[in-house]
Design a protein around this motif. Sequence first.
Motif, PDB file in Angstrom:
ATOM      1  N   LEU A  58      -4.038   5.342   3.694  1.00 48.51           N
ATOM      2  CA  LEU A  58      -3.782   6.383   4.999  1.00 48.51           C
ATOM      3  C   LEU A  58      -3.719   5.330   6.337  1.00 48.51           C
ATOM      4  O   LEU A  58      -2.677   5.343   7.060  1.00 48.51           O
ATOM      5  CB  LEU A  58      -4.742   7.478   5.455  1.00 48.51           C
ATOM      6  CG  LEU A  58      -4.623   8.447   4.569  1.00 48.51           C
ATOM      7  CD1 LEU A  58      -5.741   9.789   4.791  1.00 48.51           C
ATOM      8  CD2 LEU A  58      -3.513   9.295   5.207  1.00 48.51           C
ATOM      9  N   MET A  59      -4.883   4.527   6.322  1.00 47.05           N
ATOM     10  CA  MET A  59      -4.852   3.641   7.245  1.00 47.05           C
ATOM     11  C   MET A  59      -3.794   2.633   7.388  1.00 47.05           C
ATOM     12  O   MET A  59      -3.228   2.276   8.550  1.00 47.05           O
ATOM     13  CB  MET A  59      -6.285   2.927   7.560  1.00 47.05           C
ATOM     14  CG  MET A  59      -7.294   3.768   7.779  1.00 47.05           C
ATOM     15  SD  MET A  59      -7.275   4.679   9.249  1.00 47.05           S
ATOM     16  CE  MET A  59      -7.498   3.476  10.460  1.00 47.05           C
ATOM     17  N   HIS A  60      -3.303   1.984   6.050  1.00 47.40           N
ATOM     18  CA  HIS A  60      -2.339   1.110   6.235  1.00 47.40           C
ATOM     19  C   HIS A  60      -0.906   1.803   6.480  1.00 47.40           C
ATOM     20  O   HIS A  60      -0.054   0.819   6.691  1.00 47.40           O
ATOM     21  CB  HIS A  60      -2.277   0.542   4.583  1.00 47.40           C
ATOM     22  CG  HIS A  60      -1.719  -0.689   4.530  1.00 47.40           C
ATOM     23  ND1 HIS A  60      -2.186  -1.757   5.280  1.00 47.40           N
ATOM     24  CD2 HIS A  60      -0.679  -1.184   3.780  1.00 47.40           C
ATOM     25  CE1 HIS A  60      -1.486  -3.071   4.990  1.00 47.40           C
ATOM     26  NE2 HIS A  60      -0.502  -2.737   4.105  1.00 47.40           N
ATOM     27  N   SER A  61      -0.793   2.774   6.152  1.00 46.54           N
ATOM     28  CA  SER A  61       0.504   3.654   6.503  1.00 46.54           C
ATOM     29  C   SER A  61       0.650   4.303   7.808  1.00 46.54           C
ATOM     30  O   SER A  61       1.494   3.907   8.514  1.00 46.54           O
ATOM     31  CB  SER A  61       0.900   4.717   5.252  1.00 46.54           C
ATOM     32  OG  SER A  61      -0.009   5.585   5.454  1.00 46.54           O
ATOM     33  N   VAL A  62      -0.264   5.097   8.211  1.00 50.94           N
ATOM     34  CA  VAL A  62      -0.220   5.896   9.327  1.00 50.94           C
ATOM     35  C   VAL A  62      -0.250   5.018  10.837  1.00 50.94           C
ATOM     36  O   VAL A  62       0.612   4.964  11.639  1.00 50.94           O
ATOM     37  CB  VAL A  62      -1.066   7.012   9.491  1.00 50.94           C
ATOM     38  CG1 VAL A  62      -1.393   7.684  10.871  1.00 50.94           C
ATOM     39  CG2 VAL A  62      -0.898   7.946   8.323  1.00 50.94           C
ATOM     40  N   VAL A 111       7.828   1.588   1.461  1.00 50.07           N
ATOM     41  CA  VAL A 111       6.276   1.137   1.102  1.00 50.07           C
ATOM     42  C   VAL A 111       5.329   2.196   1.777  1.00 50.07           C
ATOM     43  O   VAL A 111       4.331   2.627   1.204  1.00 50.07           O
ATOM     44  CB  VAL A 111       6.049  -0.348   1.546  1.00 50.07           C
ATOM     45  CG1 VAL A 111       4.654  -0.472   1.506  1.00 50.07           C
ATOM     46  CG2 VAL A 111       6.807  -1.200   0.516  1.00 50.07           C
ATOM     47  N   LYS A 112       5.582   2.347   3.282  1.00 49.60           N
ATOM     48  CA  LYS A 112       4.475   3.136   3.940  1.00 49.60           C
ATOM     49  C   LYS A 112       4.842   4.430   3.396  1.00 49.60           C
ATOM     50  O   LYS A 112       3.464   5.211   3.537  1.00 49.60           O
ATOM     51  CB  LYS A 112       4.927   2.900   5.532  1.00 49.60           C
ATOM     52  CG  LYS A 112       4.676   1.437   5.720  1.00 49.60           C
ATOM     53  CD  LYS A 112       3.549   1.143   5.745  1.00 49.60           C
ATOM     54  CE  LYS A 112       3.235  -0.372   6.041  1.00 49.60           C
ATOM     55  NZ  LYS A 112       2.073  -0.960   5.566  1.00 49.60           N
ATOM     56  N   LEU A 113       5.683   4.918   3.242  1.00 50.86           N
ATOM     57  CA  LEU A 113       5.828   6.277   2.680  1.00 50.86           C
ATOM     58  C   LEU A 113       5.407   6.471   1.212  1.00 50.86           C
ATOM     59  O   LEU A 113       4.702   7.562   1.179  1.00 50.86           O
ATOM     60  CB  LEU A 113       7.381   6.989   2.603  1.00 50.86           C
ATOM     61  CG  LEU A 113       7.966   7.100   3.950  1.00 50.86           C
ATOM     62  CD1 LEU A 113       9.574   7.349   4.040  1.00 50.86           C
ATOM     63  CD2 LEU A 113       7.242   8.259   4.975  1.00 50.86           C
ATOM     64  N   ILE A 114       5.394   5.554   0.372  1.00 53.51           N
ATOM     65  CA  ILE A 114       4.762   5.794  -0.722  1.00 53.51           C
ATOM     66  C   ILE A 114       3.206   5.560  -0.636  1.00 53.51           C
ATOM     67  O   ILE A 114       2.521   6.495  -1.204  1.00 53.51           O
ATOM     68  CB  ILE A 114       5.009   4.479  -1.730  1.00 53.51           C
ATOM     69  CG1 ILE A 114       6.639   4.622  -2.226  1.00 53.51           C
ATOM     70  CG2 ILE A 114       4.210   4.138  -2.716  1.00 53.51           C
ATOM     71  CD1 ILE A 114       7.467   3.330  -2.874  1.00 53.51           C
ATOM     72  N   HIS A 115       2.820   4.788   0.172  1.00 55.53           N
ATOM     73  CA  HIS A 115       1.324   4.754   0.485  1.00 55.53           C
ATOM     74  C   HIS A 115       1.018   6.230   0.959  1.00 55.53           C
ATOM     75  O   HIS A 115      -0.246   6.586   0.544  1.00 55.53           O
ATOM     76  CB  HIS A 115       0.961   3.675   1.433  1.00 55.53           C
ATOM     77  CG  HIS A 115       1.188   2.224   1.050  1.00 55.53           C
ATOM     78  ND1 HIS A 115       1.003   1.890  -0.210  1.00 55.53           N
ATOM     79  CD2 HIS A 115       0.921   1.141   1.685  1.00 55.53           C
ATOM     80  CE1 HIS A 115       0.791   0.696  -0.363  1.00 55.53           C
ATOM     81  NE2 HIS A 115       1.243   0.183   0.774  1.00 55.53           N
ATOM     82  N   ILE A 131       3.768  -2.699  -5.259  1.00 54.01           N
ATOM     83  CA  ILE A 131       3.839  -3.252  -3.938  1.00 54.01           C
ATOM     84  C   ILE A 131       2.775  -3.979  -3.633  1.00 54.01           C
ATOM     85  O   ILE A 131       3.177  -5.051  -2.953  1.00 54.01           O
ATOM     86  CB  ILE A 131       3.668  -2.028  -3.001  1.00 54.01           C
ATOM     87  CG1 ILE A 131       4.820  -0.761  -3.042  1.00 54.01           C
ATOM     88  CG2 ILE A 131       3.357  -2.205  -1.525  1.00 54.01           C
ATOM     89  CD1 ILE A 131       4.790   0.562  -2.419  1.00 54.01           C
ATOM     90  N   LEU A 132       1.711  -3.939  -4.169  1.00 54.58           N
ATOM     91  CA  LEU A 132       0.520  -5.019  -4.031  1.00 54.58           C
ATOM     92  C   LEU A 132       0.941  -6.189  -4.577  1.00 54.58           C
ATOM     93  O   LEU A 132       0.704  -7.475  -4.112  1.00 54.58           O
ATOM     94  CB  LEU A 132      -0.712  -4.541  -4.525  1.00 54.58           C
ATOM     95  CG  LEU A 132      -1.298  -3.267  -3.835  1.00 54.58           C
ATOM     96  CD1 LEU A 132      -2.388  -2.426  -4.576  1.00 54.58           C
ATOM     97  CD2 LEU A 132      -1.740  -3.695  -2.360  1.00 54.58           C
TER      98      LEU A 132
END
Length: 127
Positions: free
Chosen positions: A16-20, A52-56, A79-80
């Motif tokens: 969540l933090m990595h994407s939002v 990437v962000k939407l997958i997260h 991704i990682l």
Amino acid sequence: MKKNFYLRSALSVILLMHSVISVFSGDVNNFGRLYLDTIGFRPFGLYLAWAVKLIHLFSVFLIWSDRYIKAVSICNMFILILGIYFIHWQNGWYVVGGGTNGIEFNVLLICCFLQLIFTKQEEKCCS
């Protein structure tokens, strides 16, 4: 209580933090245009960054609903691994301390996703 409750909680917060945060700060656009496009992904850098962000982001909901755990884990591990290859490898092992921006955090997250894959999931149905 769900199996791997603490693992799911930690992964959810991190994803969540990595994407939002990067969406609202605009960093996702910068990462796509200013980094991915410049290392050979043009004209798809921006789209890849958003993917990437939407997958997260969607992974969080799927992890908590016990759906597509293997697919979610494999996508995030992919991704990682790409993050290790393109961004972190040249910086060594350490994220902080002995260096900066290294691979140790990605390796830990990959192991967490492996744990999700190889933990027997709860039965969905009751008689």
